[in-house]
Motif scaffolding. Structure first.
Motif, short mmCIF file in Angstrom:
data_model
loop_
_atom_site.label_atom_id
_atom_site.label_comp_id
_atom_site.label_asym_id
_atom_site.label_seq_id
_atom_site.Cartn_x
_atom_site.Cartn_y
_atom_site.Cartn_z
N GLY A 1 -0.91 -9.44 3.01
CA GLY A 1 -0.76 -8.05 2.63
C GLY A 1 0.46 -7.39 3.24
O GLY A 1 1.21 -6.69 2.56
N ALA A 2 0.68 -7.61 4.53
CA ALA A 2 1.84 -7.00 5.19
C ALA A 2 3.14 -7.57 4.64
O ALA A 2 4.11 -6.83 4.43
CB ALA A 2 1.75 -7.23 6.70
N LEU A 3 3.17 -8.87 4.42
CA LEU A 3 4.36 -9.52 3.85
C LEU A 3 4.70 -8.91 2.50
O LEU A 3 5.86 -8.54 2.24
CB LEU A 3 4.12 -11.01 3.70
CG LEU A 3 5.19 -11.81 2.96
CD1 LEU A 3 6.52 -11.76 3.70
CD2 LEU A 3 4.74 -13.25 2.76
N THR B 1 -10.60 -4.53 -1.31
CA THR B 1 -10.56 -3.48 -0.29
C THR B 1 -10.07 -4.02 1.05
O THR B 1 -9.22 -3.42 1.71
CB THR B 1 -11.96 -2.86 -0.11
OG1 THR B 1 -12.36 -2.24 -1.35
CG2 THR B 1 -11.96 -1.81 0.99
N LEU B 2 -10.58 -5.17 1.44
CA LEU B 2 -10.24 -5.74 2.75
C LEU B 2 -8.82 -6.27 2.79
O LEU B 2 -8.04 -5.96 3.70
CB LEU B 2 -11.22 -6.86 3.10
CG LEU B 2 -12.67 -6.44 3.38
CD1 LEU B 2 -13.55 -7.68 3.52
CD2 LEU B 2 -12.74 -5.59 4.63
N MET B 3 -8.47 -7.11 1.82
CA MET B 3 -7.20 -7.83 1.91
C MET B 3 -6.03 -7.11 1.25
O MET B 3 -4.91 -7.12 1.77
CB MET B 3 -7.37 -9.23 1.33
CG MET B 3 -8.20 -10.14 2.22
SD MET B 3 -8.36 -11.83 1.59
CE MET B 3 -9.79 -11.65 0.53
N VAL C 1 -1.16 -7.27 13.29
CA VAL C 1 -2.20 -6.24 13.44
C VAL C 1 -3.09 -6.16 12.21
O VAL C 1 -4.31 -5.92 12.31
CB VAL C 1 -1.55 -4.87 13.73
CG1 VAL C 1 -2.60 -3.76 13.76
CG2 VAL C 1 -0.79 -4.90 15.05
N SER C 2 -2.52 -6.38 11.03
CA SER C 2 -3.28 -6.19 9.79
C SER C 2 -4.44 -7.17 9.66
O SER C 2 -5.47 -6.83 9.07
CB SER C 2 -2.35 -6.33 8.58
OG SER C 2 -1.93 -7.67 8.40
N VAL C 3 -4.29 -8.36 10.20
CA VAL C 3 -5.31 -9.39 10.00
C VAL C 3 -6.60 -9.07 10.77
O VAL C 3 -7.68 -9.01 10.16
CB VAL C 3 -4.75 -10.78 10.37
CG1 VAL C 3 -5.84 -11.85 10.21
CG2 VAL C 3 -3.56 -11.13 9.48
N PRO C 4 -6.56 -8.87 12.10
CA PRO C 4 -7.80 -8.48 12.78
C PRO C 4 -8.31 -7.11 12.34
O PRO C 4 -9.51 -6.84 12.43
CB PRO C 4 -7.43 -8.50 14.27
CG PRO C 4 -5.95 -8.42 14.31
CD PRO C 4 -5.46 -9.08 13.06
N ALA C 5 -7.42 -6.23 11.85
CA ALA C 5 -7.88 -4.93 11.35
C ALA C 5 -8.77 -5.13 10.13
O ALA C 5 -9.83 -4.49 10.00
CB ALA C 5 -6.68 -4.06 10.99
N GLY D 1 -5.30 -4.67 4.33
CA GLY D 1 -4.25 -5.58 4.78
C GLY D 1 -2.85 -5.04 4.53
O GLY D 1 -2.00 -5.04 5.43
N ALA D 2 -2.61 -4.57 3.30
CA ALA D 2 -1.27 -4.11 2.96
C ALA D 2 -0.91 -2.80 3.66
O ALA D 2 0.19 -2.67 4.22
CB ALA D 2 -1.15 -3.94 1.44
N PHE D 3 -1.82 -1.84 3.67
CA PHE D 3 -1.47 -0.52 4.19
C PHE D 3 -1.51 -0.44 5.71
O PHE D 3 -0.68 0.26 6.31
CB PHE D 3 -2.34 0.55 3.54
CG PHE D 3 -1.92 0.86 2.13
CD1 PHE D 3 -0.89 1.74 1.88
CD2 PHE D 3 -2.54 0.23 1.06
CE1 PHE D 3 -0.48 2.00 0.58
CE2 PHE D 3 -2.14 0.48 -0.24
CZ PHE D 3 -1.10 1.38 -0.48
N VAL D 4 -2.43 -1.15 6.33
CA VAL D 4 -2.39 -1.20 7.80
C VAL D 4 -1.13 -1.94 8.24
O VAL D 4 -0.41 -1.49 9.15
CB VAL D 4 -3.64 -1.88 8.37
CG1 VAL D 4 -3.47 -2.18 9.86
CG2 VAL D 4 -4.86 -1.00 8.16
N GLY D 5 -0.85 -3.06 7.60
CA GLY D 5 0.35 -3.82 7.95
C GLY D 5 1.62 -3.02 7.76
O GLY D 5 2.51 -3.02 8.63
N TYR D 6 1.71 -2.30 6.63
CA TYR D 6 2.92 -1.53 6.37
C TYR D 6 3.01 -0.32 7.30
O TYR D 6 4.11 0.06 7.73
CB TYR D 6 2.94 -1.07 4.91
CG TYR D 6 4.28 -0.50 4.49
CD1 TYR D 6 5.35 -1.36 4.24
CD2 TYR D 6 4.47 0.86 4.32
CE1 TYR D 6 6.59 -0.86 3.85
CE2 TYR D 6 5.70 1.36 3.93
CZ TYR D 6 6.76 0.50 3.70
OH TYR D 6 7.98 0.99 3.33
N GLY D 7 1.88 0.29 7.61
CA GLY D 7 1.89 1.42 8.52
C GLY D 7 2.37 1.03 9.91
O GLY D 7 3.20 1.72 10.51
#
Length: 229
Positions: free
Chosen positions: A71-73, A111-113, A149-153, A117-123
């Motif tokens: 997601g972050a990638l 919802t999870l991934m 951070v996005s993965v354990p979040a 995943g995307a928005f926590v990672g990007y934030g």
């Protein structure tokens, strides 16, 4: 992290399905501002890369599995809204054709991934980038930290959903320890992969990386015809 059918009760699955549908609907509108004729093909490449990366699965416990999220990638390369769409498409294909995650749990997995995943990672990426030197070389570092951070979040949100509507006869504390513990380790790998991939793209075409927009050191490579002219 794929959630199978029946892992959460019906009300929880319905709520996460509504959240996922709303998130995808908003993303479809917002993604138009992130993409243009040059960057649109990147979205397809990102989805294909994440699809391949998620094929490496290993069991975590209670019917769930662990793997790279991506997601972050995706968010750093093509923008958070487009990135969430890329992950959603990957999850849909996996559920329909590969039995990886259940159809009734598709909303939960998106919802999870895709969303968390995307928005926590990007934030986190944006927060880290704000304190690093304002240069292109900072982007892979910030992307790697955001990915970590996005993965354990996402795993923590999974555990929260399990505490609310989980159907497996497993103590919530054990689920939390297994999911977050394993996904911290996965997060390290995800950080490395994300940093390397973003660095590789920036080296050749920094102008295509959404997360690097606005940095002064970006210069679009000259096209062959432009050089000839």
């Amino acid at each position: 992290m794929h959630v199978p059918d029946g892992f959460f009760d019906a009300p929880t699955s319905v709520v996460t399905g509504v959240v996922a549908a709303a998130g995808v609907g908003v993303a479809l509108r917002k993604a138009r501002a992130e993409l243009d004729d040059r960057t649109a093909p990147m979205a397809g490449l990102v989805a294909a890369f994440v699809f391949a990366g998620q094929m490496i699965n290993f069991p975590v416990g209670a019917g769930t599995s662990g793997h790279l999220l991506g997601g972050a990638l995706a968010a750093v390369l093509v923008g958070p809204w487009t990135g969430a769409l890329c992950i959603s498409v990957v999850l849909l294909v996996q559920a329909l054709f590969m039995a990886d995650g259940g159809l009734t749990a598709l909303g939960t997995n998106i919802t999870l991934m895709a969303i968390v995943g995307a928005f926590v990672g990007y934030g986190v990426f944006r927060l880290v980038l704000a304190v690093l030197p304002k240069k292109v070389g900072s982007v892979p570092v910030a992307a790697g930290i955001g990915a970590f951070v996005s993965v354990p979040a996402a795993a923590a949100v999974f555990t929260l959903l399990f505490a609310i509507g989980g159907t497996a006869d497993v103590a919530t504390g054990k689920v939390l320890a297994a999911m977050v513990g394993w996904h911290v380790i996965i997060g390290i790998g995800e950080a490395i992969v994300t940093g390397l991939v973003v660095s590789a793209v920036i080296t050749s075409r920094p102008d295509l990386v959404h997360g690097a927009r606005g940095l002064a050191s970006i210069r679009r490579p000259l096209l062959t015809e432009e050089v000839s002219a």
